[in-house]
Scaffold this active site. Structure first.
Site, PDB file in Angstrom:
ATOM      1  N   ASN A   1      24.102 -36.926 -33.332  1.00 26.66           N
ATOM      2  CA  ASN A   1      24.400 -38.002 -32.998  1.00 26.66           C
ATOM      3  C   ASN A   1      24.588 -38.541 -32.004  1.00 26.66           C
ATOM      4  OD1 ASN A   1      25.547 -40.704 -34.071  1.00 26.66           O
ATOM      5  ND2 ASN A   1      27.450 -40.363 -35.410  1.00 26.66           N
TER       6      ASN A   1
ATOM      7  N   ASN B   1      25.729 -46.787 -34.775  1.00 30.36           N
ATOM      8  CA  ASN B   1      25.041 -47.043 -36.521  1.00 30.36           C
ATOM      9  C   ASN B   1      25.183 -46.172 -37.845  1.00 30.36           C
ATOM     10  OD1 ASN B   1      23.915 -44.290 -35.844  1.00 30.36           O
ATOM     11  ND2 ASN B   1      22.476 -45.436 -34.383  1.00 30.36           N
ATOM     12  N   ASP B   2      26.425 -45.248 -37.382  1.00 34.21           N
ATOM     13  CA  ASP B   2      26.421 -44.602 -38.592  1.00 34.21           C
ATOM     14  C   ASP B   2      26.854 -45.289 -39.620  1.00 34.21           C
ATOM     15  OD1 ASP B   2      26.704 -42.555 -37.015  1.00 34.21           O
ATOM     16  OD2 ASP B   2      28.579 -42.372 -36.614  1.00 34.21           O
TER      17      ASP B   2
ATOM     18  N   GLY C   1      25.225 -38.903 -39.220  1.00 39.63           N
ATOM     19  CA  GLY C   1      25.288 -39.996 -38.442  1.00 39.63           C
ATOM     20  C   GLY C   1      24.157 -39.582 -37.325  1.00 39.63           C
TER      21      GLY C   1
ATOM     22  N   ASP D   1      21.186 -39.381 -35.216  1.00 43.79           N
ATOM     23  CA  ASP D   1      20.004 -40.626 -35.242  1.00 43.79           C
ATOM     24  C   ASP D   1      18.811 -39.613 -34.125  1.00 43.79           C
ATOM     25  OD1 ASP D   1      21.582 -40.632 -32.321  1.00 43.79           O
ATOM     26  OD2 ASP D   1      22.465 -42.245 -33.588  1.00 43.79           O
TER      27      ASP D   1
ATOM     28  N   ASP E   1       3.738 -34.658 -46.915  1.00 45.45           N
ATOM     29  CA  ASP E   1       4.512 -34.654 -47.751  1.00 45.45           C
ATOM     30  C   ASP E   1       3.723 -34.647 -49.266  1.00 45.45           C
ATOM     31  OD1 ASP E   1       7.619 -33.871 -48.471  1.00 45.45           O
ATOM     32  OD2 ASP E   1       6.756 -35.669 -49.972  1.00 45.45           O
TER      33      ASP E   1
ATOM     34  N   GLU F   1       1.762 -30.981 -47.195  1.00 45.49           N
ATOM     35  CA  GLU F   1       2.914 -29.738 -47.584  1.00 45.49           C
ATOM     36  C   GLU F   1       2.244 -30.001 -49.166  1.00 45.49           C
ATOM     37  OE1 GLU F   1       7.348 -29.088 -49.760  1.00 45.49           O
ATOM     38  OE2 GLU F   1       6.364 -31.207 -49.907  1.00 45.49           O
TER      39      GLU F   1
END
Length: 619
Positions: A137, A142-143, A162, A164, A329, A358
């Site tokens: 964090n 910006n949490d 949190g 980032d 993905d 994947e």
């Protein structure tokens, strides 16, 4: 007076949002800008705004032309296809007119910059997979972001913690010092979902970084800072499905943008049915067209407008952020032919780009069927996918090392047997190899396994010296332990030192346990050695059948040999060296693990219980 009224009328109708037009939503355009000089001269613009579908569209420029306009069933959309083949970098307007209502939308074709992008990654690299929310964090402001559906942050397993982009950027030096060359963060794009948004795989805006991670500019800066350190960045993309709060689903252009006519039908997850020559049509269709979960609508890539949207999104992030590669993905769950076209178009624009899909199948034939030029994909279109994920080897690393090796079917003999079948793959060097990831048990499922340091040493040695492109999962270097039985949140713990109040700071080495320090030191030693050793990156692989519980193999490149010996038993091993003469080109070699120079002219070599020797015959 009449002239005044005429002037007021003209000004009224030309304003983008007039007093009359304020009842309308502003028109959103994706992509928000593009670049001149691209290989593909066609540019799709997706316009979304209230009741714009019947508008006439004109342009304020002469070297951009409209190829076609598609008016979906939903009148809140317009798809405008532009021809930009001869266009210079410029700003121009799209002018929409419906009756007396006119709107003017500014658009820009940017000049392409010379910054490095799409450099690709290969067996010379080691990827480091991290989850941004759980890594570090760097900006507590910006949490929690007001206006988003998940509006709280806590340390609950499935909540936002949190982490980032600021935290990731701040600790690039740690990753560089560790010895990894390429960073793979799980998706960073906006996931404006009511819950579980931290993982990033339910995207609600394909052109916006989630503000809880930072901004688009922050992401671009992260890539730039990685490049300054000689590191690369792989972006995790999700084109099989999106989040149910994505406007493309909430207010979809028409029902054909998503599979099963935009209605939820659960996939069986039995993706082998797609390549099974004996599969029923129903099974194959359900595997690909079914949805992962109800909150993740499944894109219909057979719709050409959908596929153009996804292709352009990948190009946009390469151009904007300068990323070097892509991890796609749930690759086999998307339409095979459409994704093959996606690979081809990206490679046409970026020849050095590498894409890893994947491909979660637990046997080598199943994985091979998804790699470009696969020898086992008869009757199927060429996937054009350069790199696939070696899930079978992951399974072996997690099980075989817990067994006592015999000569046939236990322990390291199973790894030998698996590698002896590498001719099933079109290109074994383009397999992504790993011990665990964010969806599996950690390599150490419980702390007792983590305490068996030999287990990690053997697995990491195999990972970094066999064929393929190795990938570590954040915290592997610290012997972090977790199992999926306790939920996905348990697999994705916070990295020690990344969050306020952490008693251990692995970034600085403060208060690390002896096990953490020992594991970190071993990992760093091998990673830094691998950076300089072309033999283990590019060399041909020679392996010997297992004898007396010992597995021996070598990598050879331009006269440089590295030979690895692993003892898969619970007793010391005395290795007779005559049998391995073709992999022992000199009478002495440096053991990378211990740092000692070993003599090899005595006829035998002693290996400790579950011991590892990495003989580097560098000249």
């Amino acid at each position: 007076m009449s002239k005044l009224y005429t002037l007021l009328f003209v000004l009224f109708t030309l304003l983008p949002l007039s007093a009359k037009g304020r009842t309308q939503s502003s028109v959103q355009v994706q992509p928000a800008f593009w670049w001149s000089g691209m290989v593909n001269p066609t540019l799709q613009l997706v316009l979304h705004g209230h009741n714009i579908g019947h508008s006439q569209v004109t342009l304020s420029t002469t070297d951009v032309s409209i190829d076609s306009i598609v008016r979906p069933v939903n009148s809140n959309y317009l798809l405008v296809y532009l021809n930009i083949g001869r266009a210079r970098a410029q700003r121009f307007n799209l002018q929409l007119q419906s009756g007396r209502t006119r709107q003017r939308i500014a658009y820009e074709l940017k000049a392409r910059d010379a910054a490095p992008k799409a450099q690709g990654f290969d067996a010379a690299d080691v990827l480091y997979l991290l989850m941004p929310d759980r890594f570090a964090n760097g900006d507590v402001r910006n949490d929690v972001v007001k206006g988003l559906r998940e509006s709280t942050a806590s340390q609950a397993p499935d909540a936002r913690h949190g982490g980032d982009l600021a935290g990731m950027t701040r600790h690039l030096d740690y990753l560089d010092s560790l010895g990894v060359t390429t960073i793979w963060p799980t998706p960073l794009l906006l996931n404006d979902m009511p819950a579980g948004s931290y993982h990033g795989y339910a995207i609600t805006n394909y052109y916006e970084v989630d503000p809880r991670f930072g901004s688009n500019a922050d992401y671009r800066d992260f890539v730039s800072q990685a490049h300054k350190r000689g590191m690369k960045v792989v972006q995790d993309m999700v084109f099989n499905h999106c989040g149910s709060m994505n406007p493309l689903f909430v207010d979809r252009p028409d029902s054909t943008w998503f599979n099963n006519n935009s209605h939820y039908v659960q996939t069986s997850y039995k993706i082998a049915a797609v390549t099974d020559p004996h599969a029923s049509s129903a099974d194959a269709q359900n595997a690909q067209d079914g949805w992962f979960v109800a909150s993740m609508p499944d894109f219909n890539q057979r719709n050409p407008h959908v596929m153009r949207y996804l292709i352009q999104n990948a190009v946009w992030w390469i151009e904007y952020a300068g990323i070097d590669g892509i991890r796609q993905d749930t690759y086999p769950y998307a339409d095979r032919q459409a994704m093959a076209r996606w690979c081809e178009e990206l490679k046409a624009q970026y020849p050095h780009l590498n894409i890893v899909g994947e491909t979660w199948l637990n046997n080598n034939v199943g994985v091979s069927a998804w790699q470009k030029d696969s020898p086992v994909a008869q009757g199927l279109c060429n996937s054009q996918l350069p790199t696939v994920m070696d899930f079978p080897l992951m399974g072996l690393l997690n099980s075989a090392l817990d067994e006592r090796t015999n000569e046939w079917d236990k322990g390291l003999a199973r790894i030998y047997d698996y590698l002896s079948q590498d001719n099933v793959y079109a290109d074994p060097a383009h397999l992504l190899t790993f011990m665990s990831n964010h969806d599996t048990d950690r390599f150490a499922r419980v702390q007792a396994q983590a305490m068996q340091s030999w287990r990690y040493r053997q697995a990491l040695t195999l990972l970094l010296s066999l064929r393929g492109i190795p990938q570590l999962y954040y915290g592997d270097e610290l012997a972090m332990a977790a199992n999926k039985g306790k939920g996905d949140g348990a697999l994705r713990q916070n990295f020690p030192g990344g969050f306020a109040g952490d008693s251990i700071n692995a970034f600085t080495g403060s208060h690390m346990t002896p096990l953490m320090q020992q594991t970190y030191d071993f990992t760093r030693r091998l990673l830094q050695w691998r950076k300089q050793c072309d033999a283990v990156k590019y060399g041909s692989l020679r392996q010997f059948t297992v004898a007396d519980g010992v597995y021996v193999y070598s990598r050879e490149y331009k006269g440089h040999t590295v030979t690895i010996m692993l003892n898969g038993t619970d007793a010391p091993a005395c290795v007779s060296l005559a049998r391995y003469a073709e992999a022992l080109p000199a009478s002495t070699a440096r053991d990378v693990v211990s740092g000692r120079t070993l003599r090899l002219d005595q006829g035998t070599l002693q290996l400790d219980v579950r011991g590892v020797v990495v003989l580097d015959f560098a000249k």
